[in-house]
Design an enzyme around this catalytic site. Structure first.
Site, mmCIF file in Angstrom:
data_model
loop_
_atom_site.group_PDB
_atom_site.id
_atom_site.type_symbol
_atom_site.label_atom_id
_atom_site.label_comp_id
_atom_site.label_asym_id
_atom_site.label_seq_id
_atom_site.Cartn_x
_atom_site.Cartn_y
_atom_site.Cartn_z
ATOM 1 N N SER A 89 -5.594 -16.740 -0.824
ATOM 2 C CA SER A 89 -4.567 -15.753 -0.501
ATOM 3 C C SER A 89 -5.250 -14.455 -0.108
ATOM 4 O O SER A 89 -6.410 -14.221 -0.470
ATOM 5 C CB SER A 89 -3.671 -15.518 -1.736
ATOM 6 N N TYR A 115 -2.448 -13.591 -11.145
ATOM 7 C CA TYR A 115 -2.500 -14.255 -9.840
ATOM 8 C C TYR A 115 -3.696 -13.767 -9.020
ATOM 9 O O TYR A 115 -4.444 -14.571 -8.442
ATOM 10 C CB TYR A 115 -1.198 -14.011 -9.077
#
Length: 341
Positions: free
Chosen positions: A197, A210
């Site tokens: 990501s 995350y």
């Protein structure tokens, strides 16, 4: 070699690498074929994982689909089988037309295999990997895609959810790679894709677990790539995929500044996967989508932290996850109320 001479040789190689990288933007390299190769995708039951499965199916790869959700994984498999039938029909039509030059053999006897697997559990990964080797064969393309997000501020996030995020988003890459890399090393052939990501390159507030998991998996991928180069296993390729926010519902509610959002909207999943496929099939080491993410990452690396904070506040990126977290919290409260907790 004399160190001075070696320095100039290295300088030349670095400049040549820059030239080749620039050339890729002007002349797109030819895509490699994956027809008939075994491609394993984790998190294939939905989102990007499902779209990756469909893209590889269209190219005639033999699919192995892993997901914790059996039903959604079977739904993806049904879509893949539909694509396989279309490929076989096209092959049959080509044969009837008498076009013997078309390559049709790779589309014969294509199958898709589904496995229910919790990649966050090490033993589950190793046992399922052993089943794949026995029932399907050795994996040529490994797409580590499975991911989760807790959606809680750090001090409100249960330890179990933090551990779960790290296990699925980061540790699982270790287990799957350890399971399938040995054979790739033996034959010096394979491709490992890490779906990370943009939050593995730069961070934001409210999603500490995350971001930590994605930063961790980016580090894992880069170290693995260097290890393969050090071992001179040039037949094994690696691709790191770092997309900006993708409109899959995973971060529903996330918002940047409203004046900026039209210029940097969430990515369409189809677009994101198609860009990633181009990178994978041309052995591109890394793909950031959109390209602006390269600039953001570079600026974050060279600017003082306070300057980065100013940019975040201008873009509305400093608290962009807060609406998402609020929605998750509201949904959790509604579920608890519904269940009478």
């Amino acid at each position: 070699m004399n160190i001075v001479v070696e320095f100039f040789v290295v300088t030349f190689k670095v400049l040549w690498a820059l030239v080749l990288a620039a050339a890729r933007w002007l002349v797109r390299p030819k895509e490699k074929g994956v027809a008939g190769q075994v491609c394993l995708i984790t998190g294939a039951g939905s989102g990007l994982g499902r779209l990756f499965a469909l893209e590889f199916a269209r190219r005639g790869a033999l699919l192995v689909l892993w997901d914790i959700n059996t039903q959604s994984n079977q739904e993806t498999a049904g879509m893949v089988r539909h694509i396989y039938r279309d490929l076989e029909a096209a092959d049959a039509a080509a044969l009837q037309a008498g076009n013997g030059e078309e390559e049709i053999l790779p589309h014969c006897n294509l199958q898709v295999f589904t496995y229910t697997c919790d990649v966050g559990k090490r033993e589950n990964v190793y046992l399922t990997a052993e089943r794949v080797r026995k029932e399907v064969g050795e994996v040529s393309v490994l797409v580590n895609n499975a991911g989760v997000v807790s959606g809680h501020h750090l001090l409100e996030c249960p330890d179990e959810l933090i551990e779960r995020t790290m296990m699925v988003n980061c540790h699982a890459h270790f287990w799957t790679t350890k399971a399938f890399l040995p054979t790739m090393l033996e034959i010096n052939h394979g491709h490992i894709v890490t779906v990370a990501s943009s939050l593995g390159l730069f961070s934001t507030a409210g999603v500490e677990d995350y971001c930590a998991s994605k930063f961790g998996v980016v580090g894992f991928h880069e170290s693995l790539s260097h290890e393969l180069k050090a071992a001179e296993k040039d037949g094994i390729k690696t691709t790191l995929v770092c997309p900006y926010l993708v409109d899959t519902g995973m971060f529903r509610g996330c918002r940047i500044r409203k004046e900026i959002e039209p210029f940097l909207p969430p990515l369409k999943p189809d677009y994101c996967v198609k860009q990633a496929m181009k990178a994978i099939l041309t052995d591109q080491p890394m793909i950031c989508t959109p390209g602006l993410m390269y600039i953001v990452t570079f600026m974050k690396s060279i600017l003082p932290f306070e300057a980065v904070v100013c940019m975040y506040r201008f873009l509305g990126a400093d608290k962009c996850m807060y609406p998402f977290i609020a929605q998750r919290k509201q949904a959790t409260n509604n579920n608890e109320a519904k269940n009478g907790i």
